[in-house]
Design an enzyme around this catalytic site. Structure first.
Site, mmCIF file in Angstrom:
data_model
loop_
_atom_site.group_PDB
_atom_site.id
_atom_site.type_symbol
_atom_site.label_atom_id
_atom_site.label_comp_id
_atom_site.label_asym_id
_atom_site.label_seq_id
_atom_site.Cartn_x
_atom_site.Cartn_y
_atom_site.Cartn_z
ATOM 1 N N ASP A 31 0.850 -1.181 0.000
ATOM 2 C CA ASP A 31 0.000 0.000 0.000
ATOM 3 C C ASP A 31 0.892 1.239 0.000
ATOM 4 O OD1 ASP A 31 -2.332 1.471 0.087
ATOM 5 O OD2 ASP A 31 -2.711 1.130 2.219
ATOM 6 N N GLU B 146 2.643 4.856 -4.115
ATOM 7 C CA GLU B 146 2.627 5.773 -5.264
ATOM 8 C C GLU B 146 3.971 6.465 -5.517
ATOM 9 O OE1 GLU B 146 -1.121 4.463 -4.219
ATOM 10 O OE2 GLU B 146 0.193 5.609 -2.901
ATOM 11 N N ASP C 121 -8.820 3.965 -2.266
ATOM 12 C CA ASP C 121 -9.681 4.417 -1.174
ATOM 13 C C ASP C 121 -10.988 5.016 -1.697
ATOM 14 O OD1 ASP C 121 -7.704 3.571 0.512
ATOM 15 O OD2 ASP C 121 -6.873 5.566 0.867
#
Length: 799
Positions: free
Chosen positions: A405, A408, A483
């Protein structure tokens, strides 16, 4: 004929006339008087690469997206020179290169234009950073539609849209918000019944304008790097996806448990809560294969550590969960806490594994542990180190899978939400800034994770999940759409995103069922579960700060509905596993929007809701509250309503009744759908009989069932079972033929064939040309019969 244009337009520079042409086997080089070189490479008959250089100089030819094992080769390749152009021809397409402008035009062998340059290649010097902003302009053909581009939260048809690719942590994003977590610069164009694809392989921030600014022009550009794109010819849409997936790769077959139902929350802790969760699943008899541990299992959010207060003996807990049929999945983030007492930090610091700023210091950013440094996953040495960090978790603790997670990379408390653009990266020996490496950072992190997990769970197969991705990440990892929010609008978004991702070569995908942010009510949760069981990755996940989001959290009525649909997921596992096998072998998308199923029907071109699950199941979610049904479009062919066996013809809209306990779901006439018995987890039961739901049709239809040991690699050495079925229906006759391949021996010996829509009463049955007593095959009043699994031909005749 492509006409000339001004050499400069709005500050952009354009190629002028060709002064040199060179051929090198499958490569063609065209050089212009002002220093532009166009390199055209024929990868396959329907896959062509276009790569441009300025000032006579190509940048190094390196890409993370391209699968090193991509198939290459063509059947025919010729070039003809005329007074005004060069024409390259393969067995599928012609490529015209204009001598005056270097613009290109691609057509089929009948001369129908598929794709052509408008302004063509142009560039503009980037004075702030150096290098060029590279651009390409294409003519938008009459009635052209556009699809693909990864996880865009917008209408499936991109006509009239403008989107960007810059991997972004976009918490609680909304409809039409852009960019999001994935950068997949690949789209499919469709016009005149013919489909093609364009993959712009450039990891800088890229932009696409699908006839938004000018209705006759589609363009794409990047903030740096080369103009380097691949063209794929269909003419069928699925063949475009298949060609793109061949180039960028498909995953290996996952273990079957990875296709079961998974439960997650931020966060389940301490151990007593995890054990209670697991026990409730078994008490409620709701199937589940995996439980996820979010960041709170860690010691102070330090990756590769355990909080021994919350989890005093993780090895024991994981083993006990496994005894009850649960796999344990843990989260690992990229940010490494700056802490001189923390061994992972010490090792990375000592070996100079962290990303650096332009002037030398390590790049620093705040994430969950506080101030962190970030490993440079574009460095192969760092990836190897990172892979080896998983040894303790996978080998000694017994963790089954890993979830990456925040990759990015997400950075808190800064306006950009990510690393500074001057951050430096190795980029596998091609040093660059974060401008170039940003979009591949998460991809290279999960690549390293995949390599470590695969190494340490062997001889079992790896299961890895990522949030951030660039084109080609599907080779390493499943993914989810980030999300999202517990709203009806997000249920619509999830449906479109799943179809779009599958059409972008990335089929192992799901959404946070029920929504990550905010709280769903029972109706929304039930409707989301109903669609979520048809997504290749099936996981409930929530932020946990707004109430419970387990299957039993919304009262008895909703619990019963949720159980019913999760059970359906487990019944359909052999169908889903076969879909996945075809995806890995053929690059076939696991979900198809109905435009992919019937691209010649213009009514399908702007549909968003309906999709095909595999090849033979049509699904259309209910996406608004208090609905007792919905209008949906039925594509070509005949379809059986799954719930009542009513058959309807396609090519029209229809109102479909679907109360809270049903989803509009149809089976293609002629299909043979394999089903397992309901299990609480994969492997709970020894499969004693395979059910085949056979849906009668007049005419022919093919179906298949792929099976193996459900884990491990014996299937690569022939230890698999592939059963191809051919169904032929006549007025008072039904013939089913079976063709078998592979040496895997299934645990079951019989098929229970359940016949749907049979228009006659059964008079006689022959198995392999021998008439059999109807009692011997246990012919039941419900038109189901039992036969030995290795029959070659089943012949049913009617009165």
């Amino acid at each position: 004929m492509i006409t000339n244009t001004e050499l400069e337009y709005k500050g952009n520079l354009y190629p002028n006339h060709i002064v040199e042409y060179i051929r090198d086997k499958d490569k063609f080089y065209f050089t212009t008087d002002n220093g532009v070189i166009l390199e055209i490479t024929v990868i396959q008959d329907r896959t062509i690469r276009f790569r441009y250089a300025t000032e006579h100089t190509f940048q190094p030819d390196f890409s993370y997206a391209i699968d090193p094992d991509a198939r290459r080769g063509y059947n025919r390749l010729d070039i003809v020179e005329t007074k005004t152009e060069y024409i390259i021809e393969t067995a599928k397409v012609q490529v015209l290169v204009d001598k005056k402008t270097l613009r290109t035009q691609i057509s089929d062998l009948e001369g129908n234009i598929i794709n052509e340059d408008e302004l063509g290649f142009h560039w503009e010097e980037n004075y702030e950073y150096g290098g060029n902003t590279v651009k390409m302009g294409k003519i938008t053909q009459n009635s052209e539609s556009y699809y693909g581009m990864g996880d865009k939260a917008t209408h499936s048809n991109l006509k009239g849209k403008r989107v960007s690719n810059w991997v972004t942590d976009q918490y609680a994003y909304g409809k039409d918000q852009d960019p999001l977590y994935k950068a997949i610069p690949f789209y499919i164009g469709l016009h005149g019944g013919q489909a093609y694809g364009i993959f712009f392989d450039n990891s800088f921030k890229t932009h696409f304008d699908f006839a938004h600014e000018r209705r006759n022009t589609t363009s794409y550009w990047a903030d740096g790097g080369d103009m380097d794109y691949y063209f794929f010819y269909g003419p069928e849409m699925y063949k475009v996806v298949r060609a793109y997936t061949n180039l960028t790769g498909a995953p290996e077959l996952p273990p079957l448990w990875a296709l079961g139902y998974h439960q997650s929350k931020w966060s389940y802790f301490p151990e007593s809560q995890v054990k209670e969760l697991a026990q409730t699943f078994r008490d409620e008899k709701i199937p589940c294969d995996a439980i996820y541990l979010d960041i709170d299992y860690m010691d102070g959010f330090r990756c590769f550590t355990w909080d021994k207060t919350k989890f005093p003996d993780p090895k024991r807990m994981i083993a006990e969960l496994e005894e009850d049929g649960f796999k344990t999945v843990i989260m690992i983030d990229p940010g490494i806490k700056i802490d001189k007492e923390y061994s992972v930090y010490q090792e990375a610091l000592k070996n100079d594994y962290f990303c650096k700023r332009a002037d030398g210091p390590n790049m620093k950013g705040k994430v969950w542990p506080g101030e962190c440094n970030f490993p440079d996953f574009t460095n192969p040495e760092v990836r190897e180190w990172w892979a080896n960090l998983y040894k303790e978790f996978m080998v000694e603790m017994g963790v089954h899978a890993v979830w990456n997670d925040m990759n990015e990379p997400a950075v808190m408390e800064v306006p950009t939400k990510t690393a500074p653009l001057d951050t430096r990266h190795n980029y596998d020996g091609h040093p660059c800034s974060h401008r170039k490496a940003h979009n591949v950072y998460g991809m290279q992190m999960v690549r390293a994770t995949y390599e470590g997990v695969k190494k340490y769970v062997y001889p079992k197969r790896p299961m890895v999940i990522t949030r951030a991705a660039y084109a080609g990440t599907q080779r390493f990892s499943s993914t989810w759409t980030g999300d999202n929010v517990a709203t009806w609008e997000h249920l619509w978004i999830a449906n479109v995103q799943m179809q779009r991702m599958c059409m972008s070569g990335y089929s192992f995908v799901g959404s946070d069922i029920g929504g990550f942010a905010e709280q769903p009510n029972g109706e929304l949760f039930a409707r989301w579960i109903q669609i979520g069981i048809f997504h290749p990755f099936c996981r409930v996940h929530s932020s946990g700060d707004h109430g419970d989001q387990e299957p039993w959290s919304f009262g008895t009525e909703i619990t019963d509905i949720v159980r019913k649909f999760i059970e359906l997921r487990y019944q359909l596992l052999p169908y889903l596993y076969t879909m996945f096998w075809r995806y890995t072998r053929e690059g076939r998308p696991m979900l198809q929007p109905i435009v992919c199923f019937d691209q010649k029907d213009t009514q399908t071109h702007f549909r968003t809701d309906e999709f095909i699950f595999g090849e033979q199941i049509l699904v259309c979610p209910v996406q608004e509250p208090n609905a007792q049904g919905r209008r949906m479009y039925i594509p070509k062919g005949n379809w059986y309503n799954y719930w009542n066996d009513e058959m309807i013809g396609g090519g029209k809209e229809k109102w479909v009744v679907a109360g809270i306990d049903k989803i509009p779901m149809f089976i293609k006439a002629g299909a043979m759908i394999p089903k397992y018995p309901v299990q609480q987890y994969v492997g709970e039961k020894v499969i004693k009989e395979l059910v085949l739901d056979v849906y009668y049709t007049k005419g022919a239809e093919n179906s298949m069932v792929y099976e193996d040991a459900n884990d491990g690699y014996a299937y690569e050495n022939g230890k698999y079972s592939l059963r191809n079925f051919k169904l032929l229906g006549k007025e008072k006759e039904l013939i089913i033929q079976q063709f078998k391949d592979g040496s895997f021996i299934t645990t079951y010996e019989t098929f229970k064939i359940q016949l749907h829509g049979l228009p006659f009463k059964i008079k006689s049955v022959e198995v392999d040309n021998e008439k059999v007593d109807l009692e011997a095959i246990k012919l039941n009043g419900d038109n189901s019969i039992e036969v030995f699994k290795d029959f070659t031909q089943l012949h049913i005749t009617g009165e």
